[in-house]
Scaffold this motif. Structure first.
Motif: not given
Lengths: 202, 207
Positions: B69-94
């Protein structure tokens, strides 16, 4: 090298079948890591889950790191964590644009119609496995139960017994969690304390 | 895309994504749902990157996509903010704080004297509490998931299959998926109400 590759692939598989959060993975950890590959015993898995619950961060990531570290050191922990998260990153970034369509898609709703109860059944099976290492002292002797049902009344000779000192902890934690009296973390710490205390008393 | 986002340089957006998810994952104990609430607090209420309630509306959908759940939420927020790379960055952060903390804990784990009776008692106590947690989770989920006799049968089949027959849980899950598709898209033409993935969960979570 092969070991690391198989660790990674196992966790990619876990990541791909993890529907509805980390707790739905428990039956798969038991089936694959405990029973098939013998990475660790069921007791150790239980200890790792407990520690993952009371440390910060997503429980699934905590547990994956723990299991990976146990099997392959720091690199193992990293590989298992990345493996677990990789499928959802791929699927989410592919699908995020059409998520609104996804929600109403007939296919997805039909899929979830089957997945949800299956997850329930699998978690119930994991619950039984947990009972066998906590409230009960050994595996439930189903064969013996079957004999009794057939009215073959033979005396039971085995290690299975109810741990009476754990019964209050079980009932208390069920009550406290169901009624939201305590957080999961509070219940875990309290149960650890009570378990140590009961060991001193009995 | 939101105004607050387009006005900021991409590097700063990526940094904020990483920083906030790292902070959340480092300080929030209690797993996915707690992390989701903390993420909503920051990205919806404070930064206004997402619309009010957007993350909670996404919850039902996020749960149908495999993953934490936490991973998918981070991916979603990251993707909306900065696309595919944003999703990766948010996921790494979490994921990074967990990785670091748990690696230290796991290093120290072997020094715990597991032969000590008190420590054994404590761990048995914790396992008992976790069994209780699983039971409570099952009871809570029951009304949201099981609505008709076919679903009862799936629950029963998976339970018996794993506990008594030692079948592979993965195959059981795939079988249940196939059955769901066969039943909902083939045998009964109309989708039963119970197949909905939201099922009032949103209303509960809003409170």
């Amino acid at each position: 090298m092969m070991l690391y590759l198989s660790m990674f692939l196992i966790f990619v598989y876990f990541g791909a079948i993890c529907f509805g959060g980390g707790s739905s993975l428990m039956p798969f950890y038991i089936d694959i890591l405990v029973e098939k590959y013998h990475w660790l015993t069921l007791h150790e898995l239980g200890d790792f889950v407990a520690i993952s619950q009371v440390t910060p961060g997503p429980i699934g990531v905590n547990l994956a790191t723990f299991l990976g570290y146990r099997q392959g050191g720091i690199a193992g922990g990293l590989l298992c964590t990345v493996g677990l998260l990789l499928p959802s990153w791929i699927l989410m970034t592919l699908g995020v644009k059409s998520l609104d369509k996804w929600e109403n898609s007939r296919f997805v709703r039909s899929l979830m119609y089957g997945v949800k109860p299956a997850t329930m059944g699998l978690i119930a099976a994991a619950f039984i496995a947990y009972l066998e290492i906590s409230l009960f002292s050994d595996r439930i002797p189903w064969d013996y139960c079957l004999e009794i049902l057939k009215l073959h009344l033979v005396p039971y000779e085995g290690a299975f017994a109810l741990r009476w000192d754990m019964l209050p902890i079980f009932l208390f934690s069920c009550w406290a969690l169901y009624r939201n009296k305590l957080s999961i973390m509070g219940v875990i710490f309290l149960s650890a304390g009570l378990g140590a205390l009961f060991h001193a008393v009995f | 895309m939101n105004n607050q986002l387009t006005s900021q340089p991409r590097g700063k957006v990526l940094w904020l994504l990483f920083y906030h998810f790292f902070k959340i994952a480092l300080f929030v104990v209690g797993g996915g749902y707690a992390i989701l609430l903390a993420a909503e607090e920051i990205f919806v209420k404070r930064l206004h990157w997402l619309k009010e309630g957007e993350l909670m509306d996404m919850l039902a959908i996020i749960q149908t996509i495999p993953g934490l759940l936490a991973g998918n939420a981070a991916i979603y927020v990251g993707y909306r903010a900065a696309g595919r790379i944003g999703a990766l960055v948010a996921l790494t952060g979490v994921a990074l704080p967990s990785f670091l903390v748990i690696t230290f804990v796991a290093m120290g784990f072997s020094y715990i004297p597991m032969n000590n009776g008190y420590i054994q008692g404590a761990f048995v106590g914790v396992r008992t509490a976790l069994a209780g947690l699983m039971l409570v989770t099952l009871i809570r989920m029951w009304n949201k998931t099981v609505h008709d006799w076919i679903q009862y049968l799936i629950v029963l089949a998976c339970f018996i299959g794993v506990v008594f027959l030692r079948w592979n849980p993965g195959l059981l899950l795939i079988g249940a998926m196939a059955l769901g598709i066969l039943y909902c898209m083939g045998i009964c033409d109309k989708l039963p109400e119970s197949a909905g993935i939201g099922d009032g969960e949103k209303e509960v979570n809003r409170k």
